[in-house]
Design a protein around this motif. Structure first.
Motif, PDB file in Angstrom:
ATOM      1  N   GLU A 236      21.476 -24.686 -43.462  1.00 58.55           N
ATOM      2  CA  GLU A 236      22.641 -24.944 -42.624  1.00 58.55           C
ATOM      3  C   GLU A 236      23.931 -24.511 -43.329  1.00 58.55           C
ATOM      4  N   ASN A 237      24.925 -24.188 -42.528  1.00 61.53           N
ATOM      5  CA  ASN A 237      26.217 -23.774 -43.053  1.00 61.53           C
ATOM      6  C   ASN A 237      26.871 -24.918 -43.819  1.00 61.53           C
ATOM      7  N   PRO A 238      27.460 -24.640 -44.988  1.00 63.51           N
ATOM      8  CA  PRO A 238      28.111 -25.702 -45.780  1.00 63.51           C
ATOM      9  C   PRO A 238      29.133 -26.498 -44.987  1.00 63.51           C
ATOM     10  N   ARG A 239      29.863 -25.831 -44.098  1.00 59.76           N
ATOM     11  CA  ARG A 239      30.851 -26.565 -43.302  1.00 59.76           C
ATOM     12  C   ARG A 239      30.171 -27.568 -42.371  1.00 59.76           C
ATOM     13  N   VAL A 240      29.033 -27.155 -41.799  1.00 58.59           N
ATOM     14  CA  VAL A 240      28.287 -28.060 -40.925  1.00 58.59           C
ATOM     15  C   VAL A 240      27.736 -29.242 -41.732  1.00 58.59           C
ATOM     16  N   ILE A 241      27.252 -28.940 -42.931  1.00 60.24           N
ATOM     17  CA  ILE A 241      26.724 -29.996 -43.799  1.00 60.24           C
ATOM     18  C   ILE A 241      27.818 -30.996 -44.148  1.00 60.24           C
ATOM     19  N   GLU A 242      29.010 -30.488 -44.455  1.00 62.75           N
ATOM     20  CA  GLU A 242      30.123 -31.364 -44.804  1.00 62.75           C
ATOM     21  C   GLU A 242      30.461 -32.306 -43.660  1.00 62.75           C
ATOM     22  N   GLU A 243      30.548 -31.758 -42.446  1.00 66.83           N
ATOM     23  CA  GLU A 243      30.886 -32.592 -41.294  1.00 66.83           C
ATOM     24  C   GLU A 243      29.788 -33.613 -41.013  1.00 66.83           C
ATOM     25  N   LYS A 244      28.545 -33.217 -41.225  1.00 71.22           N
ATOM     26  CA  LYS A 244      27.429 -34.141 -40.997  1.00 71.22           C
ATOM     27  C   LYS A 244      27.496 -35.302 -41.986  1.00 71.22           C
ATOM     28  N   LEU A 245      27.746 -34.996 -43.243  1.00 72.30           N
ATOM     29  CA  LEU A 245      27.764 -36.032 -44.271  1.00 72.30           C
ATOM     30  C   LEU A 245      28.996 -36.926 -44.162  1.00 72.30           C
ATOM     31  N   LYS A 246      30.079 -36.393 -43.639  1.00 69.76           N
ATOM     32  CA  LYS A 246      31.276 -37.209 -43.459  1.00 69.76           C
ATOM     33  C   LYS A 246      31.061 -38.327 -42.441  1.00 69.76           C
ATOM     34  N   SER A 247      30.027 -38.189 -41.615  1.00 70.17           N
ATOM     35  CA  SER A 247      29.754 -39.230 -40.622  1.00 70.17           C
ATOM     36  C   SER A 247      29.342 -40.542 -41.289  1.00 70.17           C
ATOM     37  N   PHE A 248      28.952 -40.482 -42.569  1.00 67.47           N
ATOM     38  CA  PHE A 248      28.611 -41.700 -43.304  1.00 67.47           C
ATOM     39  C   PHE A 248      29.864 -42.480 -43.695  1.00 67.47           C
ATOM     40  N   LEU A 249      31.013 -41.832 -43.660  1.00 67.75           N
ATOM     41  CA  LEU A 249      32.260 -42.461 -44.095  1.00 67.75           C
ATOM     42  C   LEU A 249      32.972 -43.143 -42.930  1.00 67.75           C
ATOM     43  N   SER A 250      33.812 -44.095 -43.254  1.00 71.29           N
ATOM     44  CA  SER A 250      34.643 -44.714 -42.235  1.00 71.29           C
ATOM     45  C   SER A 250      35.695 -43.702 -41.796  1.00 71.29           C
ATOM     46  N   PRO A 251      36.267 -43.865 -40.595  1.00 75.62           N
ATOM     47  CA  PRO A 251      37.270 -42.904 -40.105  1.00 75.62           C
ATOM     48  C   PRO A 251      38.423 -42.687 -41.077  1.00 75.62           C
ATOM     49  N   SER A 252      38.907 -43.764 -41.713  1.00 78.93           N
ATOM     50  CA  SER A 252      40.040 -43.633 -42.624  1.00 78.93           C
ATOM     51  C   SER A 252      39.656 -42.826 -43.865  1.00 78.93           C
ATOM     52  N   ARG A 253      38.482 -43.089 -44.405  1.00 80.28           N
ATOM     53  CA  ARG A 253      38.039 -42.356 -45.588  1.00 80.28           C
ATOM     54  C   ARG A 253      37.712 -40.910 -45.236  1.00 80.28           C
ATOM     55  N   ARG A 254      37.207 -40.698 -44.024  1.00 79.56           N
ATOM     56  CA  ARG A 254      36.909 -39.334 -43.572  1.00 79.56           C
ATOM     57  C   ARG A 254      38.199 -38.524 -43.481  1.00 79.56           C
ATOM     58  N   ALA A 255      39.230 -39.155 -42.927  1.00 86.45           N
ATOM     59  CA  ALA A 255      40.512 -38.472 -42.792  1.00 86.45           C
ATOM     60  C   ALA A 255      41.130 -38.194 -44.159  1.00 86.45           C
ATOM     61  N   ALA A 256      41.016 -39.179 -45.066  1.00 85.84           N
ATOM     62  CA  ALA A 256      41.576 -39.002 -46.409  1.00 85.84           C
ATOM     63  C   ALA A 256      40.886 -37.865 -47.137  1.00 85.84           C
ATOM     64  N   MET A 257      39.587 -37.747 -46.972  1.00 79.43           N
ATOM     65  CA  MET A 257      38.836 -36.684 -47.630  1.00 79.43           C
ATOM     66  C   MET A 257      39.226 -35.317 -47.062  1.00 79.43           C
ATOM     67  N   SER A 258      39.455 -35.268 -45.755  1.00 74.29           N
ATOM     68  CA  SER A 258      39.859 -34.015 -45.125  1.00 74.29           C
ATOM     69  C   SER A 258      41.257 -33.590 -45.597  1.00 74.29           C
ATOM     70  N   GLU A 259      42.139 -34.575 -45.789  1.00 77.02           N
ATOM     71  CA  GLU A 259      43.492 -34.266 -46.261  1.00 77.02           C
ATOM     72  C   GLU A 259      43.493 -33.734 -47.700  1.00 77.02           C
ATOM     73  N   GLN A 260      42.546 -34.257 -48.487  1.00 74.55           N
ATOM     74  CA  GLN A 260      42.460 -33.811 -49.880  1.00 74.55           C
ATOM     75  C   GLN A 260      41.939 -32.383 -49.983  1.00 74.55           C
ATOM     76  N   GLY A 261      41.227 -31.959 -48.942  1.00 69.21           N
ATOM     77  CA  GLY A 261      40.705 -30.599 -48.953  1.00 69.21           C
ATOM     78  C   GLY A 261      39.321 -30.586 -49.574  1.00 69.21           C
ATOM     79  N   GLY A 262      38.424 -29.882 -48.952  1.00 68.91           N
ATOM     80  CA  GLY A 262      37.054 -29.821 -49.442  1.00 68.91           C
ATOM     81  C   GLY A 262      36.856 -28.705 -50.433  1.00 68.91           C
ATOM     82  N   GLU A 263      35.611 -28.512 -50.810  1.00 69.46           N
ATOM     83  CA  GLU A 263      35.234 -27.439 -51.717  1.00 69.46           C
ATOM     84  C   GLU A 263      35.256 -26.112 -50.950  1.00 69.46           C
ATOM     85  N   ASP A 264      35.069 -25.049 -51.663  1.00 73.42           N
ATOM     86  CA  ASP A 264      34.972 -23.726 -51.050  1.00 73.42           C
ATOM     87  C   ASP A 264      33.713 -23.687 -50.218  1.00 73.42           C
TER      88      ASP A 264
END
Length: 266
Positions: A236-264
């Motif tokens: 699977e595409n890394p971006r798809v994997i990232e979005e799938k795994l973010k579903s384990f996080l609460s909305p606030s933590r998901r948003a905070a992680m997105s603001e910090q910026g992911g890996e390449d």
């Protein structure tokens, strides 16, 4: 060290001592709350009862040692785990699954490392899931056994405190012909109940609850690893994997992680 647990344990006993010394007798009242016989009945009886329940003496001792786990802070977190999975997915996408074998050498977590090596060996995805989930179940079973130890001890404390109280009341009733012994006998009878309640509410219940929370956190992190590894194996595409795994996080933590910026995740 887990500062929250240490501070909580200290504050609990401080509150009890504060309640004792604020009476008319002040600090001198502390002596009235120290009774070796009551402690022997309540604490000795509670720990002895749990020893009867223990599958082995070694297991009993190991469960007692688990007290130290409450004082340790769990350093890992879901966000770091997700980032690690994304790094692995980038390696697999650019260089192939076999390149993960070299990447596995830098992984400290044994569970994640085991999963990566299973993928590198070309293990069937369903078998990979089965192996990792079996290990997860074994971890939960071990943790549940430790939590059960503290839950049971928390139940035995007040129970043996009541036994001590009944013993004290019987002794008091037998000495009714001497009114001067009634007050001290009643006080000793009630101290056993106090000791049992303190054991349960100061030590056992908080420890059991904290261990349950730590178990939930550890299992969730490992579930993130399982889903991430299987997604990598599926290509699977890394971006798809990232979005799938973010579903384990609460909305606030998901948003905070997105603001910090992911890996390449190109």
């Amino acid at each position: 060290m887990d500062k929250a647990s240490i501070i909580g344990l200290v504050l609990c006993i401080v509150m009890v001592i504060f309640g004792i010394i604020t009476g008319d007798k002040g600090v001198a009242a502390l002596v009235d709350f120290v009774d070796p016989t009551s402690a022997f009945i309540t604490l000795g009886g509670a720990f002895a009862s749990i020893l009867i329940m223990a599958p082995s003496l070694k297991g009993y001792v190991n469960n007692l040692k688990s007290f130290s786990l409450v004082l340790k802070e769990i350093p890992s977190n879901e966000e770091d785990t997700i980032r690690s999975i994304i790094e692995l997915s980038n390696v697999a996408r650019k260089e192939g699954l076999l390149a993960l074998e070299e990447a596995a050498n830098g992984i400290d977590d044994e569970f994640l490392k085991k999963g990566v090596l299973l993928i590198v060996d070309g293990t069937d995805p369903e078998l990979v899931r089965s192996i990792l989930e079996t290990e997860l179940n074994c971890i939960e079973t071990r943790h549940a056994s430790t939590v059960s130890f503290w839950d049971s001890l928390g139940a035995m404390g007040p129970a043996w405190g009541m036994i001590g109280t009944l013993i004290g009341l019987i002794n008091m009733l037998q000495g009714l012909d001497d009114p001067t012994t009634i007050g001290p006998s009643m006080a000793v009878a009630l101290i056993t109940t106090l000791y049992g309640s303190v054991l349960a509410n100061w030590i056992c219940i908080p420890i059991a609850t904290k261990l349950k929370a730590n178990n939930t956190k550890e299992i969730m992190i490992k579930e993130v690893m399982v889903e991430g590894l299987l997604s990598i194996q599926a290509g699977e595409n890394p971006r798809v994997i990232e979005e799938k795994l973010k579903s384990f996080l609460s909305p606030s933590r998901r948003a905070a992680m997105s603001e910090q910026g992911g890996e390449d995740i190109g």
